[in-house]
Design a protein around this motif. Structure first.
Motif, PDB file in Angstrom:
ATOM      1  N   PHE A 173      42.173  38.852  46.781  1.00  9.94           N
ATOM      2  CA  PHE A 173      41.455  38.067  47.787  1.00  9.94           C
ATOM      3  C   PHE A 173      40.362  37.216  47.136  1.00  9.94           C
ATOM      4  N   GLY A 174      39.770  37.742  46.065  1.00  8.02           N
ATOM      5  CA  GLY A 174      38.766  36.973  45.314  1.00  8.02           C
ATOM      6  C   GLY A 174      37.457  36.773  46.033  1.00  8.02           C
ATOM      7  N   SER A 175      37.030  37.741  46.828  1.00 13.26           N
ATOM      8  CA  SER A 175      35.816  37.514  47.627  1.00 13.26           C
ATOM      9  C   SER A 175      34.549  38.100  47.027  1.00 13.26           C
ATOM     10  N   CYS A 176      34.644  39.209  46.292  1.00 14.42           N
ATOM     11  CA  CYS A 176      33.395  39.886  45.889  1.00 14.42           C
ATOM     12  C   CYS A 176      32.752  39.240  44.660  1.00 14.42           C
ATOM     13  N   ARG A 177      33.507  38.548  43.850  1.00 12.87           N
ATOM     14  CA  ARG A 177      33.038  37.832  42.649  1.00 12.87           C
ATOM     15  C   ARG A 177      32.457  38.756  41.577  1.00 12.87           C
ATOM     16  N   LEU A 178      32.811  40.013  41.646  1.00 12.98           N
ATOM     17  CA  LEU A 178      32.310  40.948  40.646  1.00 12.98           C
ATOM     18  C   LEU A 178      33.188  40.941  39.395  1.00 12.98           C
ATOM     19  N   CYS A 179      34.406  40.479  39.537  1.00 15.20           N
ATOM     20  CA  CYS A 179      35.375  40.586  38.438  1.00 15.20           C
ATOM     21  C   CYS A 179      35.438  39.319  37.597  1.00 15.20           C
ATOM     22  N   VAL A 180      34.388  38.486  37.663  1.00 16.89           N
ATOM     23  CA  VAL A 180      34.423  37.219  36.931  1.00 16.89           C
ATOM     24  C   VAL A 180      34.550  37.450  35.425  1.00 16.89           C
ATOM     25  N   SER A 225      38.895  37.361  37.898  1.00 18.21           N
ATOM     26  CA  SER A 225      40.073  37.798  37.136  1.00 18.21           C
ATOM     27  C   SER A 225      41.174  38.328  38.042  1.00 18.21           C
ATOM     28  N   CYS A 226      40.815  38.744  39.261  1.00 16.77           N
ATOM     29  CA  CYS A 226      41.851  39.313  40.142  1.00 16.77           C
ATOM     30  C   CYS A 226      42.765  38.240  40.722  1.00 16.77           C
ATOM     31  N   THR A 227      42.279  36.999  40.785  1.00 14.16           N
ATOM     32  CA  THR A 227      43.105  35.938  41.369  1.00 14.16           C
ATOM     33  C   THR A 227      43.558  34.913  40.328  1.00 14.16           C
ATOM     34  N   PRO A 253      34.912  45.314  36.314  1.00 14.86           N
ATOM     35  CA  PRO A 253      34.308  45.741  37.584  1.00 14.86           C
ATOM     36  C   PRO A 253      34.912  44.987  38.760  1.00 14.86           C
ATOM     37  N   LYS A 254      35.083  45.673  39.860  1.00 21.32           N
ATOM     38  CA  LYS A 254      35.713  45.054  41.033  1.00 21.32           C
ATOM     39  C   LYS A 254      35.279  45.769  42.293  1.00 21.32           C
ATOM     40  N   LEU A 255      35.316  45.056  43.404  1.00 19.76           N
ATOM     41  CA  LEU A 255      35.054  45.678  44.696  1.00 19.76           C
ATOM     42  C   LEU A 255      36.114  45.318  45.737  1.00 19.76           C
ATOM     43  N   CYS A 256      36.579  44.075  45.715  1.00 17.12           N
ATOM     44  CA  CYS A 256      37.502  43.679  46.785  1.00 17.12           C
ATOM     45  C   CYS A 256      38.968  43.825  46.407  1.00 17.12           C
ATOM     46  N   ALA A 257      39.271  44.055  45.143  1.00 18.58           N
ATOM     47  CA  ALA A 257      40.673  44.162  44.721  1.00 18.58           C
ATOM     48  C   ALA A 257      41.121  45.617  44.705  1.00 18.58           C
ATOM     49  N   THR A 258      42.341  45.864  45.160  1.00 18.24           N
ATOM     50  CA  THR A 258      42.953  47.188  45.028  1.00 18.24           C
ATOM     51  C   THR A 258      44.427  46.965  44.685  1.00 18.24           C
ATOM     52  N   VAL A 294      44.832  38.303  35.486  1.00 15.08           N
ATOM     53  CA  VAL A 294      44.043  38.632  34.289  1.00 15.08           C
ATOM     54  C   VAL A 294      43.474  40.042  34.413  1.00 15.08           C
ATOM     55  N   MET A 295      43.067  40.421  35.640  1.00 11.12           N
ATOM     56  CA  MET A 295      42.507  41.769  35.837  1.00 11.12           C
ATOM     57  C   MET A 295      43.531  42.847  35.514  1.00 11.12           C
ATOM     58  N   ARG A 296      44.749  42.645  35.976  1.00 10.34           N
ATOM     59  CA  ARG A 296      45.785  43.649  35.711  1.00 10.34           C
ATOM     60  C   ARG A 296      46.138  43.672  34.223  1.00 10.34           C
TER      61      ARG A 296
END
Ligand code: FES
Length: 264
Positions: free
Chosen positions: A51-58, A70-72, A40-45, A28-30
């Motif tokens: 990885f879905g760890s930072c939970r900023l991209c909800v 959204s990254c996972t 917004p994201k921190l752990c995805a590149t 979904v993020m892409r």
């Protein structure tokens, strides 16, 4: 930015009212990025698996409970996604507040000032205040394990590791996003880094507990330094001379060849 979909049937979804068509399996993020929506994201590149760890991209997805990362989360046909609802804004702000509550507040003198994703994301989510007490004042204790002679907890930042000649490692600035660990494994195939400990005591570790970077299996390729979103892993030249006006991203930051493979 979430696992890229290589091939797959086209899937059409709506993101913040914008219709976008992407291959099945895209995150979904892409898909949001394809639609011109930056989540917004921190752990995805782009260079490591989601990885879905930072939970900023909800985000919120119509018909689904909760707020998935959204990254996972893979796209689905007809999906209706909201990336800017009041609910997700509030969650992101709360997440950032927790990160900042457990982080040194020395931005003005930090070597990454102006080139720090944590700083950027704090601004992006509109964080202006932190309600929690700073660790130095006896609040949340991140990365500290010390106890005084009476056994009382004595929070303090873990010391900086300057053993590597090319970069330094400052655990106090680590948000445990695991980008360095994944870059070491997935980009470089070295497997020199791991996460040790749990909760506030968790930290990136070069090999066995007590190892420093120089005595670990680290080959000084610099993939971890490129992946780090904060000043946790930083080139010594940047610390000494400041952020360069122009930089080139390569897989091996210290290789003289500079093959220009874009790692992220
Ligand atoms: Fe998705 Fe970190 S960017 S959970």
């Amino acid at each position: 930015m979430g696992t890229p979909a290589k091939q797959g049937a086209p899937v059409t979804l709506s993101i913040d009212g914008i219709d976008v068509t992407v291959p099945e399996g895209t995150s979904v993020m892409r898909a949001a990025a394809e639609a011109g929506v930056q989540v917004p994201k921190l752990c995805a590149t782009d260079s490591v698996e989601a990885f879905g760890s930072c939970r900023l991209c909800v985000v919120e997805i119509e018909g689904r409970r909760g707020t998935p990362a959204s990254c996972t989360t893979p796209v689905a046909d007809g999906m209706v996604v909201r990336t800017q609802s009041d609910k997700v804004r509030k969650i992101r702000k709360g997440v950032m507040e927790l990160y900042i509550s457990d982080h040194p507040l020395d931005c003005l003198t930090c070597g990454a000032n102006g080139d720090c994703e944590l700083q950027d994301m704090a601004g992006a989510v509109g964080l202006r205040d932190v309600r929690y007490e700073a660790p130095e004042n006896g609040g949340l204790a991140n990365h500290f394990t010390a106890r005084d002679t009476s056994g009382e907890a004595n929070p303090q930042w873990l010391p900086k590791d300057d053993s590597n000649p090319y970069f330094s490692y400052d655990p106090s600035k680590c948000i445990v996003c695991s980008r360095c660990v994944r870059a070491c494994e997935e980009v470089q195939g070295t497997f020199a880094l791991t996460i040790e400990g749990r909760g506030f005591g968790s930290r990136v570790s070069p090999g066995a507990a007590g190892d420093d970077f120089l005595s670990s299996d680290c080959v000084s390729c610099g993939a971890c330094v490129q992946a780090c979103p904060t000043a946790t892993l930083q080139e010594k030249s940047v610390i000494e001379m400041g952020t360069p006006q122009r930089s080139v991203v390569t897989t091996c930051a210290y290789c003289g060849v500079g093959c220009s493979f874009k790692a992220e």
